[in-house]
Scaffold this active site. Structure first.
Site, PDB file in Angstrom:
ATOM      1  N   LYS A  13      22.763 -23.960  47.769  1.00 37.02           N
ATOM      2  CA  LYS A  13      22.751 -25.032  46.762  1.00 37.02           C
ATOM      3  C   LYS A  13      22.681 -26.419  47.426  1.00 37.02           C
ATOM      4  O   LYS A  13      21.913 -27.263  46.997  1.00 37.02           O
ATOM      5  CB  LYS A  13      24.028 -24.978  45.896  1.00 37.02           C
ATOM      6  CG  LYS A  13      24.196 -23.673  45.130  1.00 37.02           C
ATOM      7  CD  LYS A  13      25.393 -23.739  44.195  1.00 37.02           C
ATOM      8  CE  LYS A  13      26.738 -23.872  44.901  1.00 37.02           C
ATOM      9  NZ  LYS A  13      27.127 -22.666  45.662  1.00 37.02           N
ATOM     10  N   ARG A  88      32.113 -24.976  37.754  1.00 34.66           N
ATOM     11  CA  ARG A  88      32.479 -23.675  38.306  1.00 34.66           C
ATOM     12  C   ARG A  88      33.380 -22.875  37.374  1.00 34.66           C
ATOM     13  O   ARG A  88      33.728 -21.747  37.705  1.00 34.66           O
ATOM     14  CB  ARG A  88      33.230 -23.872  39.616  1.00 34.66           C
ATOM     15  CG  ARG A  88      32.335 -23.805  40.856  1.00 34.66           C
ATOM     16  CD  ARG A  88      33.209 -24.246  42.010  1.00 34.66           C
ATOM     17  NE  ARG A  88      32.977 -23.616  43.255  1.00 34.66           N
ATOM     18  CZ  ARG A  88      32.409 -24.218  44.307  1.00 34.66           C
ATOM     19  NH1 ARG A  88      31.911 -25.409  44.204  1.00 34.66           N
ATOM     20  NH2 ARG A  88      32.339 -23.587  45.456  1.00 34.66           N
ATOM     21  N   ARG A 127      26.934 -20.255  59.513  1.00 37.19           N
ATOM     22  CA  ARG A 127      26.821 -21.678  59.169  1.00 37.19           C
ATOM     23  C   ARG A 127      27.691 -22.533  60.084  1.00 37.19           C
ATOM     24  O   ARG A 127      28.827 -22.188  60.376  1.00 37.19           O
ATOM     25  CB  ARG A 127      27.253 -21.886  57.720  1.00 37.19           C
ATOM     26  CG  ARG A 127      27.396 -23.355  57.339  1.00 37.19           C
ATOM     27  CD  ARG A 127      27.248 -23.585  55.876  1.00 37.19           C
ATOM     28  NE  ARG A 127      28.419 -23.223  55.118  1.00 37.19           N
ATOM     29  CZ  ARG A 127      28.519 -23.387  53.790  1.00 37.19           C
ATOM     30  NH1 ARG A 127      27.498 -23.880  53.110  1.00 37.19           N
ATOM     31  NH2 ARG A 127      29.605 -23.024  53.163  1.00 37.19           N
ATOM     32  N   ARG A 160      33.082 -24.352  59.089  1.00 32.77           N
ATOM     33  CA  ARG A 160      33.951 -24.799  58.009  1.00 32.77           C
ATOM     34  C   ARG A 160      35.127 -23.839  57.912  1.00 32.77           C
ATOM     35  O   ARG A 160      34.941 -22.633  58.009  1.00 32.77           O
ATOM     36  CB  ARG A 160      33.177 -24.771  56.683  1.00 32.77           C
ATOM     37  CG  ARG A 160      32.632 -26.119  56.284  1.00 32.77           C
ATOM     38  CD  ARG A 160      31.728 -26.034  55.097  1.00 32.77           C
ATOM     39  NE  ARG A 160      32.355 -25.462  53.910  1.00 32.77           N
ATOM     40  CZ  ARG A 160      31.788 -25.453  52.703  1.00 32.77           C
ATOM     41  NH1 ARG A 160      30.584 -25.983  52.545  1.00 32.77           N
ATOM     42  NH2 ARG A 160      32.388 -24.908  51.678  1.00 32.77           N
ATOM     43  N   ARG A 171      36.360 -16.443  48.089  1.00 32.07           N
ATOM     44  CA  ARG A 171      35.460 -17.362  47.359  1.00 32.07           C
ATOM     45  C   ARG A 171      34.470 -16.569  46.508  1.00 32.07           C
ATOM     46  O   ARG A 171      34.153 -16.961  45.388  1.00 32.07           O
ATOM     47  CB  ARG A 171      34.721 -18.272  48.344  1.00 32.07           C
ATOM     48  CG  ARG A 171      35.644 -19.341  48.934  1.00 32.07           C
ATOM     49  CD  ARG A 171      35.047 -19.978  50.162  1.00 32.07           C
ATOM     50  NE  ARG A 171      33.879 -20.784  49.903  1.00 32.07           N
ATOM     51  CZ  ARG A 171      32.961 -21.086  50.828  1.00 32.07           C
ATOM     52  NH1 ARG A 171      33.089 -20.635  52.063  1.00 32.07           N
ATOM     53  NH2 ARG A 171      31.937 -21.829  50.523  1.00 32.07           N
TER      54      ARG A 171
HETATM   55  P1  AMP Z   1      31.674 -25.928  48.156  1.00 37.17           P
HETATM   56  O1  AMP Z   1      31.286 -26.785  49.299  1.00 37.17           O
HETATM   57  O2  AMP Z   1      30.936 -26.266  46.879  1.00 37.17           O
HETATM   58  O3  AMP Z   1      31.626 -24.453  48.476  1.00 37.17           O
HETATM   59  O4  AMP Z   1      33.218 -26.265  47.845  1.00 37.17           O
HETATM   60  C1  AMP Z   1      34.236 -26.040  48.802  1.00 37.17           C
HETATM   61  C2  AMP Z   1      35.581 -25.879  48.112  1.00 37.17           C
HETATM   62  O5  AMP Z   1      35.892 -27.074  47.370  1.00 37.17           O
HETATM   63  C3  AMP Z   1      35.637 -24.764  47.079  1.00 37.17           C
HETATM   64  O6  AMP Z   1      35.919 -23.502  47.666  1.00 37.17           O
HETATM   65  C4  AMP Z   1      36.772 -25.254  46.192  1.00 37.17           C
HETATM   66  O7  AMP Z   1      38.041 -25.071  46.789  1.00 37.17           O
HETATM   67  C5  AMP Z   1      36.514 -26.756  46.144  1.00 37.17           C
HETATM   68  N1  AMP Z   1      35.581 -27.100  45.031  1.00 37.17           N
HETATM   69  C6  AMP Z   1      34.334 -27.635  45.147  1.00 37.17           C
HETATM   70  N2  AMP Z   1      33.769 -27.812  43.938  1.00 37.17           N
HETATM   71  C7  AMP Z   1      34.675 -27.368  43.031  1.00 37.17           C
HETATM   72  C8  AMP Z   1      34.679 -27.256  41.604  1.00 37.17           C
HETATM   73  N3  AMP Z   1      33.625 -27.627  40.861  1.00 37.17           N
HETATM   74  N4  AMP Z   1      35.782 -26.727  41.027  1.00 37.17           N
HETATM   75  C9  AMP Z   1      36.868 -26.360  41.741  1.00 37.17           C
HETATM   76  N5  AMP Z   1      36.920 -26.414  43.079  1.00 37.17           N
HETATM   77  C10 AMP Z   1      35.835 -26.918  43.732  1.00 37.17           C
END
Ligand code: AMP
Length: 214
Positions: A13, A88, A127, A160, A171
């Protein structure tokens, strides 16, 4: 164009949202990036989010909706935006609908990148991210020129903390339970499109473009 890029963690994404940003001239809004930046700067938001992120859990909806509302009110979103990693949960999707209704600017499309679990686990374990500028690499498909070093700024490449296998499994579980149900929400609104997310970056972007323009 007001767009959501949807899909499981590791679907690409972020990478594709950057391409959409460059091609269509609309800002990429990644809640994950905003939270990581807040953590780096040690802000209150960053401190609130840190524990959830490290466990692979979702940050509470009210925190996320607050930050998205603020971000969408900025002038650069006037001609549209591409949301990545948000919404989400059903509460977030309904919250977003409310915010956009108030602005008189409904979503045009939700593009879901479809990627099987085994490909996701392989992608996330390879990654790496530059700790200085945030540029992403993949040790197999998009490696840096020099080991462990960013091509752009010379920063150190790190994994990460939430890309470790145990956290990735959590996740994915959270995605299936809380996020995947949004498919029905957007199908009902007639704005859901699925795109095959397996392939190289250009190939997948070609499919997204076709879905948006077609
Ligand atoms: P991402 O980089 O989008 O995978 O986000 C990393 C982490 O940030 C996720 O595993 C969540 O802990 C938090 N996070 C990011 N976006 C959201 C969202 N829309 N709702 C809740 N937690 C989020």
């Amino acid at each position: 164009m007001r767009l959501v890029l949807f899909g499981p963690p590791g679907a690409g994404k972020g990478t594709q949202a950057k391409r959409v940003q460059e091609t269509f001239g609309i800002p990429q809004i990644s809640t994950g990036d905003i939270l990581r930046e807040a953590r780096k700067r040690g802000t209150e938001l960053g401190c609130q989010a840190a524990g959830y992120m490290d466990r692979g859990e979702l940050v509470p909806d009210d925190i996320i909706l607050g930050l998205v509302r603020e971000r969408l009110s900025r002038p650069d979103c006037g001609d549209g935006f591409v949301l990545d990693g948000f919404p989400r949960t059903l509460v977030q999707a309904e919250g977003l609908e409310g915010i956009l209704r108030e602005m008189g600017k409904p979503l045009d499309r939700v593009v879901c990148l479809v990627v099987p679990d085994d490909v996701i686990v392989r992608r996330l374990s390879a990654r790496r991210v530059c700790e200085r500028c945030g540029r992403e690499y993949n040790l197999r498909t998009r490696p840096p020129k020099r080991d462990e070093t960013c091509d752009l700024c010379g920063g150190r490449l790190v994994q990460r903390s939430d890309d470790r296998p145990e956290t990735v499994r959590e996740r994915l579980r959270v995605y299936r339970e809380k996020t995947e149900p949004l498919r029905a929400f957007y199908l009902e609104r007639g704005i859901w499109t699925e795109v095959d997310g397996v392939g190289d970056v250009d190939e997948v972007f070609g499919r997204i473009r076709k879905a948006l323009e077609g």
